[in-house]
Write a protein that holds these residues in place. Structure first.
Motif, PDB file in Angstrom:
ATOM      1  N   ASP A   1       1.097  -1.212   0.192  1.00 39.42           N
ATOM      2  CA  ASP A   1       0.073  -0.486   0.083  1.00 39.42           C
ATOM      3  C   ASP A   1       0.881   1.274   0.318  1.00 39.42           C
ATOM      4  O   ASP A   1       1.593   1.636   0.906  1.00 39.42           O
ATOM      5  CB  ASP A   1      -0.692  -0.246   1.534  1.00 39.42           C
ATOM      6  N   PRO A   2       0.727   1.800  -0.946  1.00 33.56           N
ATOM      7  CA  PRO A   2       1.529   3.251  -1.209  1.00 33.56           C
ATOM      8  C   PRO A   2       1.215   4.499   0.231  1.00 33.56           C
ATOM      9  O   PRO A   2       2.173   5.118   0.541  1.00 33.56           O
ATOM     10  CB  PRO A   2       1.553   4.199  -2.292  1.00 33.56           C
ATOM     11  N   GLN A   3       0.551   4.083   0.293  1.00 38.75           N
ATOM     12  CA  GLN A   3      -0.399   5.260   1.565  1.00 38.75           C
ATOM     13  C   GLN A   3       0.630   4.238   2.847  1.00 38.75           C
ATOM     14  O   GLN A   3       0.325   5.877   4.484  1.00 38.75           O
ATOM     15  CB  GLN A   3      -1.430   5.206   1.924  1.00 38.75           C
ATOM     16  N   TRP A   4       0.696   3.416   2.971  1.00 41.14           N
ATOM     17  CA  TRP A   4       1.143   2.926   4.180  1.00 41.14           C
ATOM     18  C   TRP A   4       3.161   3.448   4.146  1.00 41.14           C
ATOM     19  O   TRP A   4       3.520   2.698   2.865  1.00 41.14           O
ATOM     20  CB  TRP A   4       1.255   1.118   4.626  1.00 41.14           C
ATOM     21  N   ASP A   5       2.995   3.704   5.502  1.00 46.20           N
ATOM     22  CA  ASP A   5       4.585   4.535   4.881  1.00 46.20           C
ATOM     23  C   ASP A   5       6.301   3.743   5.666  1.00 46.20           C
ATOM     24  O   ASP A   5       7.486   4.056   5.095  1.00 46.20           O
ATOM     25  CB  ASP A   5       5.059   5.628   5.901  1.00 46.20           C
ATOM     26  N   ARG A   6       5.296   2.930   5.546  1.00 50.12           N
ATOM     27  CA  ARG A   6       6.803   1.442   6.683  1.00 50.12           C
ATOM     28  C   ARG A   6       6.725   0.099   5.497  1.00 50.12           C
ATOM     29  O   ARG A   6       5.251  -0.373   6.021  1.00 50.12           O
ATOM     30  CB  ARG A   6       6.795   1.961   8.132  1.00 50.12           C
ATOM     31  N   THR A   7       7.908  -0.555   5.587  1.00 47.78           N
ATOM     32  CA  THR A   7       7.698  -1.766   4.775  1.00 47.78           C
ATOM     33  C   THR A   7       8.174  -2.647   6.474  1.00 47.78           C
ATOM     34  O   THR A   7       9.108  -2.532   6.836  1.00 47.78           O
ATOM     35  CB  THR A   7       8.687  -2.411   4.654  1.00 47.78           C
ATOM     36  N   LEU A   8       6.720  -3.765   6.451  1.00 50.41           N
ATOM     37  CA  LEU A   8       7.000  -4.449   7.763  1.00 50.41           C
ATOM     38  C   LEU A   8       8.032  -5.255   7.475  1.00 50.41           C
ATOM     39  O   LEU A   8       7.942  -6.112   6.638  1.00 50.41           O
ATOM     40  CB  LEU A   8       5.804  -4.893   8.634  1.00 50.41           C
TER      41      LEU A   8
END
Length: 93
Positions: A50-57
């Motif tokens: 999701d480009p709206q989510w600012d981090r990679t988990l």
């Protein structure tokens, strides 16, 4: 001669480890452990895309996941790193 590691935006993005919580749906309340982990991994993959989510988990280790059926939530301690700008804006190069 020693080579220098490349310096780019990936070397300087913020990273950390945080507790994330997801609600359990009615369907998930009756799932087995394997199914719950599969749904947790699917949720993390969806956030990472999701480009709206600012981090990679990073997927949590097995011991870092707590399923609380009474409170209807799954908690997971995940390592993360802030996405580069081009991934957050949805314009992957």
């Amino acid at each position: 001669m020693a080579s220098q590691p490349p310096t780019d935006e990936y070397d300087h993005r913020e990273e950390g480890c945080s507790l994330f919580e997801w609600p359990l749906s009615d369907e998930a309340r009756h799932m087995g452990v394997g199914e719950l982990l599969d749904s947790l991994i699917a949720a993390i993959r969806q956030l990472n895309a999701d480009p709206q989510w600012d981090r990679t988990l990073i997927f949590p280790r097995f011991g870092d996941v707590v399923v609380d059926r009474g409170r209807r939530q799954v908690s997971a301690r995940c390592m993360w790193k802030i996405k580069p700008d081009y991934q957050r804006k949805g314009t992957k190069k």
